[in-house]
Design a protein around this motif. Structure first.
Motif, mmCIF file in Angstrom:
data_model
loop_
_atom_site.group_PDB
_atom_site.id
_atom_site.type_symbol
_atom_site.label_atom_id
_atom_site.label_comp_id
_atom_site.label_asym_id
_atom_site.label_seq_id
_atom_site.Cartn_x
_atom_site.Cartn_y
_atom_site.Cartn_z
ATOM 1 N N LYS A 33 -3.916 4.853 -7.063
ATOM 2 C CA LYS A 33 -4.718 6.009 -7.456
ATOM 3 C C LYS A 33 -4.909 6.083 -8.963
ATOM 4 O O LYS A 33 -5.984 6.419 -9.453
ATOM 5 N N TRP A 34 -3.864 5.760 -9.713
ATOM 6 C CA TRP A 34 -3.885 5.883 -11.173
ATOM 7 C C TRP A 34 -4.100 4.518 -11.817
ATOM 8 O O TRP A 34 -3.340 3.576 -11.558
ATOM 9 N N ILE A 35 -5.135 4.402 -12.668
ATOM 10 C CA ILE A 35 -5.408 3.150 -13.378
ATOM 11 C C ILE A 35 -5.768 3.471 -14.821
ATOM 12 O O ILE A 35 -6.665 4.275 -15.087
ATOM 13 N N PHE A 36 -5.056 2.838 -15.758
ATOM 14 C CA PHE A 36 -5.332 2.968 -17.193
ATOM 15 C C PHE A 36 -5.661 1.583 -17.724
ATOM 16 O O PHE A 36 -4.786 0.729 -17.855
ATOM 17 N N MET A 37 -6.939 1.343 -18.010
ATOM 18 C CA MET A 37 -7.402 0.049 -18.501
ATOM 19 C C MET A 37 -7.407 0.046 -20.025
ATOM 20 O O MET A 37 -8.034 0.900 -20.653
ATOM 21 N N TRP A 40 0.698 8.549 -20.711
ATOM 22 C CA TRP A 40 -0.135 8.585 -19.505
ATOM 23 C C TRP A 40 0.692 8.363 -18.244
ATOM 24 O O TRP A 40 0.474 9.022 -17.222
ATOM 25 N N LEU A 41 1.633 7.436 -18.301
ATOM 26 C CA LEU A 41 2.473 7.169 -17.131
ATOM 27 C C LEU A 41 3.187 8.429 -16.645
ATOM 28 O O LEU A 41 3.263 8.687 -15.438
ATOM 29 N N PHE A 42 3.687 9.228 -17.590
ATOM 30 C CA PHE A 42 4.444 10.405 -17.197
ATOM 31 C C PHE A 42 3.539 11.585 -16.818
ATOM 32 O O PHE A 42 3.990 12.526 -16.178
ATOM 33 N N ARG A 43 2.267 11.519 -17.190
ATOM 34 C CA ARG A 43 1.320 12.518 -16.690
ATOM 35 C C ARG A 43 0.755 12.120 -15.347
ATOM 36 O O ARG A 43 0.243 12.955 -14.603
ATOM 37 N N GLY A 44 0.789 10.813 -15.069
ATOM 38 C CA GLY A 44 0.168 10.297 -13.874
ATOM 39 C C GLY A 44 1.150 9.778 -12.842
ATOM 40 O O GLY A 44 1.799 10.540 -12.142
ATOM 41 N N PRO A 45 1.288 8.436 -12.767
ATOM 42 C CA PRO A 45 2.110 7.854 -11.690
ATOM 43 C C PRO A 45 3.591 8.203 -11.747
ATOM 44 O O PRO A 45 4.279 8.127 -10.732
ATOM 45 N N PHE A 46 4.102 8.615 -12.915
ATOM 46 C CA PHE A 46 5.522 8.980 -13.021
ATOM 47 C C PHE A 46 5.727 10.492 -12.970
ATOM 48 O O PHE A 46 6.864 10.954 -13.090
ATOM 49 N N ALA A 47 4.669 11.250 -12.813
ATOM 50 C CA ALA A 47 4.818 12.705 -12.782
ATOM 51 C C ALA A 47 5.609 13.137 -11.554
ATOM 52 O O ALA A 47 5.444 12.595 -10.461
ATOM 53 N N LYS A 48 6.485 14.091 -11.718
ATOM 54 C CA LYS A 48 7.294 14.583 -10.597
ATOM 55 C C LYS A 48 6.511 15.588 -9.776
ATOM 56 O O LYS A 48 5.695 16.327 -10.294
ATOM 57 N N GLN A 66 0.826 -1.203 0.000
ATOM 58 C CA GLN A 66 0.000 0.000 0.000
ATOM 59 C C GLN A 66 0.863 1.257 0.000
ATOM 60 O O GLN A 66 1.791 1.391 0.795
ATOM 61 N N GLY A 67 0.568 2.164 -0.925
ATOM 62 C CA GLY A 67 1.287 3.416 -1.023
ATOM 63 C C GLY A 67 2.616 3.330 -1.747
ATOM 64 O O GLY A 67 3.278 4.356 -1.941
ATOM 65 N N ARG A 68 3.001 2.139 -2.172
ATOM 66 C CA ARG A 68 4.305 1.957 -2.828
ATOM 67 C C ARG A 68 4.176 1.795 -4.342
ATOM 68 O O ARG A 68 5.152 1.971 -5.063
ATOM 69 N N ILE A 69 2.993 1.412 -4.815
ATOM 70 C CA ILE A 69 2.713 1.299 -6.249
ATOM 71 C C ILE A 69 1.728 2.419 -6.584
ATOM 72 O O ILE A 69 0.644 2.495 -6.000
ATOM 73 N N HIS A 70 2.071 3.255 -7.537
ATOM 74 C CA HIS A 70 1.286 4.466 -7.774
ATOM 75 C C HIS A 70 0.361 4.375 -8.978
ATOM 76 O O HIS A 70 -0.526 5.227 -9.131
ATOM 77 N N GLY A 71 0.550 3.378 -9.831
ATOM 78 C CA GLY A 71 -0.307 3.243 -11.000
ATOM 79 C C GLY A 71 -0.341 1.823 -11.518
ATOM 80 O O GLY A 71 0.573 1.027 -11.273
ATOM 81 N N VAL A 72 -1.417 1.501 -12.232
ATOM 82 C CA VAL A 72 -1.578 0.172 -12.841
ATOM 83 C C VAL A 72 -2.056 0.327 -14.278
ATOM 84 O O VAL A 72 -2.944 1.131 -14.559
ATOM 85 N N VAL A 73 -1.467 -0.470 -15.171
ATOM 86 C CA VAL A 73 -1.924 -0.530 -16.562
ATOM 87 C C VAL A 73 -2.299 -1.983 -16.860
ATOM 88 O O VAL A 73 -1.444 -2.785 -17.252
ATOM 89 N N PRO A 74 -3.562 -2.359 -16.648
ATOM 90 C CA PRO A 74 -3.996 -3.714 -17.020
ATOM 91 C C PRO A 74 -4.353 -3.739 -18.512
ATOM 92 O O PRO A 74 -5.206 -2.982 -18.963
#
Length: 337
Positions: free
Chosen positions: A247-251, A329-337, A175-183
């Protein structure tokens, strides 16, 4: 999505049918493993598409995981981490099946990609593969030898790997260590019968056959033992509480896929879309941290299995489009600084 009010245990399979399913999976595992192994032997991938490292971790010493470090990486530089989980019906394949995808993502976006292995069905049924991934992900995130920016971590997987990604991230330890998922074209629920999923699938023509039509019952038998509660959110991940998912999910789904409808229902439920927004977002929407894309004109496994004729041109275009959209999307979302 809410689970049914009554328990939904997995049905038992007649003994002889179970023997046939086991033999079929064994033959399929052998054919895929040795067939691809031989193909890679005679036509090896270029060095740019091979992992930089193969790592094992003490928590699961038998599992080999592939590490892709971009050539542009500079000593001391911390990189966003994308964790890949391969597909294969929970029974087939290995991390090297995703080498081209992982290398492309690492080299294109200057990120670290780690492709994980897990124990395979039917020898290891649910929840063993999920437990494998939870333990290995934790080990990867604790691995100081890897240049990980721990504030920029995402996970994704194809088909079964998409399900396993959404299952593993529910672990309290993550929990809190993975910021996004792309299934990517995942199975997200196990309650609806395969025949009903087939009837709900969109078809290009009446003669078209879904690639999972005959194998889905066999893969399901291999992964889910009789009596297993199908509403378990680590199995039917559509029932997971939003609070335990990143928080971030891109299906990402394929239009002509038996699994498309359930993936769409899950992401629309997470995004809390009303009826009007659901209709307008049929092929794609983005609401807050939730994103959906139905790829037109392709089937399950579109990035792995070649098509025929004009469909191949469409397939290659969708691969390029979907990889680029996911990277952006990754860089706008879970990888955004």
């Amino acid at each position: 999505m809410r689970p049914p009010n009554t328990p939904c245990p997995a049905a038992s399979t007649p003994f002889l049918k179970g023997l046939w399913y086991r033999a079929y999976l064994w033959a399929l595992q052998s054919m895929v493993t040795y067939g691809v192994g031989f193909y890679r032997l005679v036509r090896p991938l270029p060095a740019s598409q091979r992992p930089a490292l193969i790592k094992r971790y003490p928590v699961r010493p038998k599992l080999k995981n592939s590490v892709f470090i971009p050539p542009s990486h500079k000593t001391g530089e911390l990189l966003p981490l994308y964790i890949d989980v391969h597909g294969g019906g929970f029974a087939l394949c290995h991390p090297y099946f995703d080498d081209e995808f992982c290398a492309h993502f690492a080299n294109t976006y200057n990120i670290l990609v780690v492709s994980l292995d897990y124990s395979k069905a039917p020898g290891f049924r649910f929840p063993v593969p999920v437990d494998d991934l939870e333990a290995t992900i934790d080990a990867v995130l604790r691995d100081d030898s890897l240049p990980i920016d721990k504030n920029r971590v995402a996970i994704g997987g194809f088909s079964a790997g998409g399900n396993l990604s959404l299952a593993a991230v529910q672990a309290p330890s993550l929990q809190g260590r993975i910021h996004g998922v792309v299934p990517w074209y995942p199975v997200v629920e196990w309650i609806t019968p395969g025949s009903e999923k087939l009837s709900n699938r969109e078809y290009r023509s009446k003669d078209e056959v879904d690639m999972l039509k005959t194998t889905m019952p066999i893969f399901n038998w291999g992964y889910v033992k009789a009596g297993e509660e199908l509403t378990n959110p680590r199995l039917s991940v559509c029932f997971a509480d939003k609070s335990v998912l990143p928080k971030w999910i891109f299906m990402v789904a394929a239009q002509y896929d038996i699994l498309c409808a359930e993936a769409k229902e899950m992401i629309m439920h997470l995004a809390d879309l009303d009826d009007v927004a659901r209709k307008e977002g049929e092929y794609g929407f983005e609401k807050g941290t939730y994103k959906w894309r139905m790829l037109r004109g392709v089937t399950h496994g579109y990035n792995q299995v070649a098509a025929k004729g004009a469909d191949e041109e469409i397939r290659l275009k969708r691969i390029e489009e979907s990889y680029a959209e996911a990277g952006e999307w990754l860089f706008r979302g879970p990888f955004a600084k």
